[in-house]
Design an enzyme around this catalytic site. Structure first.
Site, short mmCIF file in Angstrom:
data_model
loop_
_atom_site.label_atom_id
_atom_site.label_comp_id
_atom_site.label_asym_id
_atom_site.label_seq_id
_atom_site.Cartn_x
_atom_site.Cartn_y
_atom_site.Cartn_z
N ARG A 101 0.91 -1.16 0.11
CA ARG A 101 0.01 0.10 -0.01
C ARG A 101 1.05 1.31 0.00
NH1 ARG A 101 -4.60 1.14 4.44
NH2 ARG A 101 -2.91 2.18 5.73
N SER A 145 -12.72 -3.49 1.33
CA SER A 145 -12.81 -2.98 2.60
C SER A 145 -14.29 -2.91 2.82
CB SER A 145 -12.17 -1.68 2.63
OG SER A 145 -10.80 -1.98 2.54
N LYS A 178 -4.17 5.30 9.38
CA LYS A 178 -5.20 5.63 8.61
C LYS A 178 -6.13 6.54 9.16
CE LYS A 178 -7.28 3.74 4.53
NZ LYS A 178 -8.00 2.50 3.84
#
Lengths: 220, 220
Positions: free
Chosen positions: A37, A106, A135
């Site tokens: 990521r 997700s 996040k």
């Protein structure tokens, strides 16, 4: 498909280690999945070179490799799959343009989980279970209650994500999930390898291997 | 494949017009190709929604549609192709993961042009011909001399790019190129439609239609 210890890369918390070194460490510690990521505005060429390196490492260790968001990069490096969030390609489009990739999605509710499963996702990342600093845009913590609800509602594997630490892993596992996804707690640790090993040991108290989705025998 | 008037989108110079409105205007003016190029850090979801809109418009008008850099988005919207620069996926990788897409490649020398052709590019974008403000990182101007050299060296179509205006189009066309790519001069004009028409008229003084590459009859 063993999703039990799903480690996500994060350049901002890996310290002085390179991406490749970090990947090697967490895999040697026991990660069963690596997800790349990258949120920095790097060129596709640089991202491509990096995923090719990580694909080589994960292949060598026979560990699943997913690329976050970018189907092009997942295809370019021959990754096992792509992980899609709300801001990425919709699952049905990714499924159409890359029929051979595994797709993770997700979710933060039973409704979104059922929809993703219906749209063809192969596994779900559900969270954030706890509040997380990695996040900040991940939304409010959903708690372990939702994990159990989602797990009961769907047939595909469920991976818990968001603020998971060795301390709260037992509580997370009680929800019946198939694995835990970690970033900060492993990649941001002084010793990613021993921290991954610590997680893996906690996870091994329960058999977490789930069966392969569909006809994707090429995947581990 | 008519590459004669190749218009590239640019949100930063389209003024108050929306992306869709700008696309409609330049196509009605006579653009034969639209390329979507977006350098802002927008999410893949937003980019995907935008290319789907532009694909709809270009399909309606039977105009070629290319996406800059992102093979995933080109596949997602069913674009005719992808345009790749130095910082994007290497041509051979794009060709492998998206065999049905047309591939354009940016070049600034005879060597890079021959390499791109060898690697499977379907057309070349050569430049910057003149100095340009739209792409400050585009490197030094190559001049029209190089256009003729590249055109003589390769068999695939060549599109000139960089600082092209109605005033210098005649000089550019003397090099034998198959088309001109423009951004600022059309998208940044108060009337993109009439400016595109002005370019198109200058280009129509010469037959610029080139034959279809390979077996890509689906493309216009």
């Amino acid at each position: 498909m063993n999703l039990s210890l799903y480690v996500i890369t994060d350049r901002t918390c890996q310290g002085k280690r390179s991406m490749e070194e970090t990947a090697e460490e967490v895999i040697r510690g026991g990660a069963t999945v690596l997800q790349y990521r990258e949120k920095a505005p790097l060129s596709t060429r640089i991202l491509c070179e990096e995923v090719i390196q990580l694909r080589r490492i994960t292949m060598q260790h026979r560990v699943l490799f997913f690329v976050n968001d970018r189907v092009d990069l997942a295809l370019a490096c021959g990754a096992d799959g792509v992980h899609l969030g709300d801001e990425d390609l919709p699952v049905p489009i990714a499924r159409r343009i890359a029929p051979d990739l595994l797709i993770g999605a997700s979710c933060d509710s039973v409704e979104s989980a059922l929809r993703a499963q219906e749209e063809g996702a192969d596994y779900l990342g559900v969270g954030p279970v706890y509040v997380t600093a990695t996040k900040p845009d991940a939304g409010e913590a959903v708690g372990t209650g939702l994990l159990a609800e989602v797990k009961n509602a769907v047939t595909i594997p469920v991976v818990a994500i968001g603020g998971i630490t060795p301390e709260n892993v037992p509580e997370v596992l009680q929800s019946g999930v198939d694995g835990v996804a970690v970033i900060q707690a492993v990649v941001g640790s002084p010793s990613p390898r021993s921290q991954a090993a610590r997680f893996r040991k906690l996870l091994n108290t329960k058999s977490l291997c789930t069966s392969l989705p569909r006809n994707k025998e090429k995947h581990l």
